[in-house]
Enzyme design. Structure first.
Site, PDB file in Angstrom:
ATOM      1  CG  ASP A  10      -1.980  -1.142   1.068  1.00 37.62           C
ATOM      2  OD1 ASP A  10      -2.478  -1.334  -0.062  1.00 37.62           O
ATOM      3  OD2 ASP A  10      -2.278  -1.828   2.050  1.00 37.62           O
ATOM      4  CE  LYS A  32      -4.293  -6.123  -0.465  1.00 39.10           C
ATOM      5  NZ  LYS A  32      -4.925  -4.877  -0.945  1.00 39.10           N
ATOM      6  CG  ASP A  59      -7.481  -5.804  -3.542  1.00 39.42           C
ATOM      7  OD1 ASP A  59      -8.634  -6.099  -3.899  1.00 39.42           O
ATOM      8  OD2 ASP A  59      -7.211  -5.318  -2.427  1.00 39.42           O
ATOM      9  CG  LEU A  60      -7.159  -3.816 -10.008  1.00 42.65           C
ATOM     10  CD1 LEU A  60      -6.920  -3.725 -11.515  1.00 42.65           C
ATOM     11  CD2 LEU A  60      -6.672  -2.544  -9.330  1.00 42.65           C
ATOM     12  CE  LYS A  61     -11.689  -4.911  -2.226  1.00 43.22           C
ATOM     13  NZ  LYS A  61     -10.304  -4.383  -2.176  1.00 43.22           N
ATOM     14  CG  LEU A  62     -12.514  -5.698 -12.620  1.00 37.62           C
ATOM     15  CD1 LEU A  62     -11.235  -5.782 -11.814  1.00 37.62           C
ATOM     16  CD2 LEU A  62     -12.326  -6.362 -13.966  1.00 37.62           C
ATOM     17  CG  ASP A  64     -19.065  -2.329 -15.734  1.00 35.70           C
ATOM     18  OD1 ASP A  64     -20.210  -2.355 -16.232  1.00 35.70           O
ATOM     19  OD2 ASP A  64     -18.312  -1.346 -15.823  1.00 35.70           O
ATOM     20  CB  ILE A  65     -22.565  -5.204 -17.948  1.00 41.92           C
ATOM     21  CG1 ILE A  65     -21.582  -4.539 -18.915  1.00 41.92           C
ATOM     22  CG2 ILE A  65     -23.616  -4.218 -17.446  1.00 41.92           C
ATOM     23  CD1 ILE A  65     -22.228  -4.102 -20.226  1.00 41.92           C
ATOM     24  N   PRO A  66     -21.440  -8.174 -17.449  1.00 44.19           N
ATOM     25  CG  PRO A  66     -22.813 -10.069 -17.277  1.00 44.19           C
ATOM     26  CD  PRO A  66     -22.861  -8.570 -17.290  1.00 44.19           C
ATOM     27  CB  THR A 119     -14.520  -5.634   6.446  1.00 40.46           C
ATOM     28  OG1 THR A 119     -13.502  -4.988   5.699  1.00 40.46           O
ATOM     29  CG2 THR A 119     -14.328  -7.127   6.392  1.00 40.46           C
ATOM     30  CD  GLN A 190      -7.658  -4.664   8.964  1.00 43.05           C
ATOM     31  OE1 GLN A 190      -8.840  -4.952   9.125  1.00 43.05           O
ATOM     32  NE2 GLN A 190      -7.055  -4.703   7.791  1.00 43.05           N
ATOM     33  N   GLY A 210      -0.253  -6.090   5.619  1.00 45.73           N
ATOM     34  CA  GLY A 210       0.351  -4.834   5.200  1.00 45.73           C
ATOM     35  C   GLY A 210       1.195  -4.248   6.303  1.00 45.73           C
ATOM     36  NE  ARG A 211      -2.491  -0.668   8.169  1.00 42.12           N
ATOM     37  CZ  ARG A 211      -3.713  -0.334   8.551  1.00 42.12           C
ATOM     38  NH1 ARG A 211      -3.939   0.867   9.060  1.00 42.12           N
ATOM     39  NH2 ARG A 211      -4.702  -1.187   8.431  1.00 42.12           N
TER      40      ARG A 211
HETATM   41  O1  C5P Z   1      -2.098  -2.979   6.829  1.00 42.19           O
HETATM   42  P1  C5P Z   1      -3.060  -4.114   6.899  1.00 42.19           P
HETATM   43  O2  C5P Z   1      -2.430  -5.439   7.310  1.00 42.19           O
HETATM   44  O3  C5P Z   1      -4.313  -3.806   7.677  1.00 42.19           O
HETATM   45  O4  C5P Z   1      -3.479  -4.295   5.363  1.00 42.19           O
HETATM   46  C1  C5P Z   1      -4.489  -5.158   4.948  1.00 42.19           C
HETATM   47  C2  C5P Z   1      -4.694  -5.036   3.469  1.00 42.19           C
HETATM   48  O5  C5P Z   1      -5.846  -5.792   3.116  1.00 42.19           O
HETATM   49  C3  C5P Z   1      -4.942  -3.615   2.962  1.00 42.19           C
HETATM   50  O6  C5P Z   1      -4.412  -3.524   1.640  1.00 42.19           O
HETATM   51  C4  C5P Z   1      -6.448  -3.518   2.938  1.00 42.19           C
HETATM   52  O7  C5P Z   1      -6.929  -2.606   1.994  1.00 42.19           O
HETATM   53  C5  C5P Z   1      -6.841  -4.947   2.548  1.00 42.19           C
HETATM   54  N1  C5P Z   1      -8.179  -5.376   2.959  1.00 42.19           N
HETATM   55  C6  C5P Z   1      -8.620  -5.338   4.281  1.00 42.19           C
HETATM   56  N2  C5P Z   1      -9.875  -5.746   4.612  1.00 42.19           N
HETATM   57  C7  C5P Z   1     -10.700  -6.198   3.662  1.00 42.19           C
HETATM   58  C8  C5P Z   1     -10.279  -6.261   2.339  1.00 42.19           C
HETATM   59  C9  C5P Z   1      -9.001  -5.836   2.017  1.00 42.19           C
HETATM   60  O8  C5P Z   1      -7.871  -4.953   5.152  1.00 42.19           O
HETATM   61  N3  C5P Z   1     -11.893  -6.633   3.999  1.00 42.19           N
END
Ligand code: C5P
Length: 232
Positions: A10, A32, A59-62, A64-66, A119, A190, A210-211
């Site tokens: 990120d 990712k 991770d672009l989460k598409l 739209d129409i099929p 989430t 989170q 990530g973090r």
């Molecule tokens: O930094 P952290 O470990 O919280 O990063 C989690 C990654 O997963 C981020 O890129 C965040 O956008 C992604 N993500 C999430 N929860 C979701 C879907 C994706 O934290 N439900």
């Protein structure tokens, strides 16, 4: 089934991303790439990271129409990424079209993963804004089952939902789980979190972290710790 830790890159720019990856001397983490980097730097960022030998979850989460999703997925597949995703809310016809678009002439394709409910959506929003009266857990399970029936490989879910998803969709249905924290790391924003060790026991297949790794004083040590805790 392959299990791995996926490192969420990120970062806002490709140069920051590559500088971060330069810190890894030996291993090539599965990474990712999300909307921020992709929309800023485009397919060139994917190619640059792929050229360094990383597996990539785009991770672009598409949604739209099929026909549009099918053609967009074909373009992503040509980037040679390893995992992509879409919103299960696009429904079965869109999910089947996505699979068709992703499949390369040689029959290979990236893993295709569904997002059920974000989430960030709570029960109140589900009911009052999305007008879905079915409770969240049942909605998530039903969307996951639609994805499985449409031929998708798995879902993004909380590690706390992984066991239930496997029970509803089969053990081979892949669970990709963010919300992972070391016992001694900061939860940040989170809320429903789990350690890599517990996630392994809960049946998670891919941890998205990530973090706890990118912001660690020693990211390489944190990544190795995650791999060790998760894979043993
Ligand atoms: O930094 P952290 O470990 O919280 O990063 C989690 C990654 O997963 C981020 O890129 C965040 O956008 C992604 N993500 C999430 N929860 C979701 C879907 C994706 O934290 N439900």
């Amino acid at each position: 089934m392959a299990k791995d830790v996926i490192l969420a890159l990120d970062f806002p720019t490709l140069s920051e991303t590559l500088a971060f990856l330069d810190r890894f001397p030996d291993e090539k983490p599965f990474v990712k790439i999300g909307m921020e980097l992709f929309y800023a730097e485009g397919p060139a960022a994917v190619r640059a990271i792929k050229e360094r030998g990383h597996q990539i979850f785009l991770d672009l989460k598409l949604h739209d129409i099929p026909n549009t999703v099918k053609r967009a997925m074909a373009a992503l597949s040509r980037l040679n990424v390893d995992m992509v995703n879409l919103h299960a809310a696009g429904a079965s016809e869109m999910m089947r079209a996505a699979l068709e678009g992703l499949t390369r002439p040689d029959g290979t394709r990236p893993l295709l993963i569904a997002v059920t409910q974000l989430t960030s959506t709570d029960d109140k929003t589900l009911k009052k804004e999305l007008l879905i009266d079915t409770p969240m857990a049942e909605t998530v399970r039903s969307y996951a089952q639609n994805a499985a029936r449409s031929g998708l490989d798995g879902v993004v879910c909380s590690p706390l939902e992984a066991a239930e998803i496997k029970a509803a969709c089969g053990d081979r249905f892949v669970t990709v789980t963010p919300g992972i924290r070391f016992a001694d790391s900061d939860a940040g924003d989170q809320k429903r979190i789990m350690t890599p060790e517990k996630a392994a026991k809960a049946g998670c297949d891919y941890l998205v972290m990530g973090r706890p790794i990118t912001q660690a004083a020693d990211p390489v040590a944190a990544y190795r710790r995650a791999i060790q805790d998760f894979l043993g």
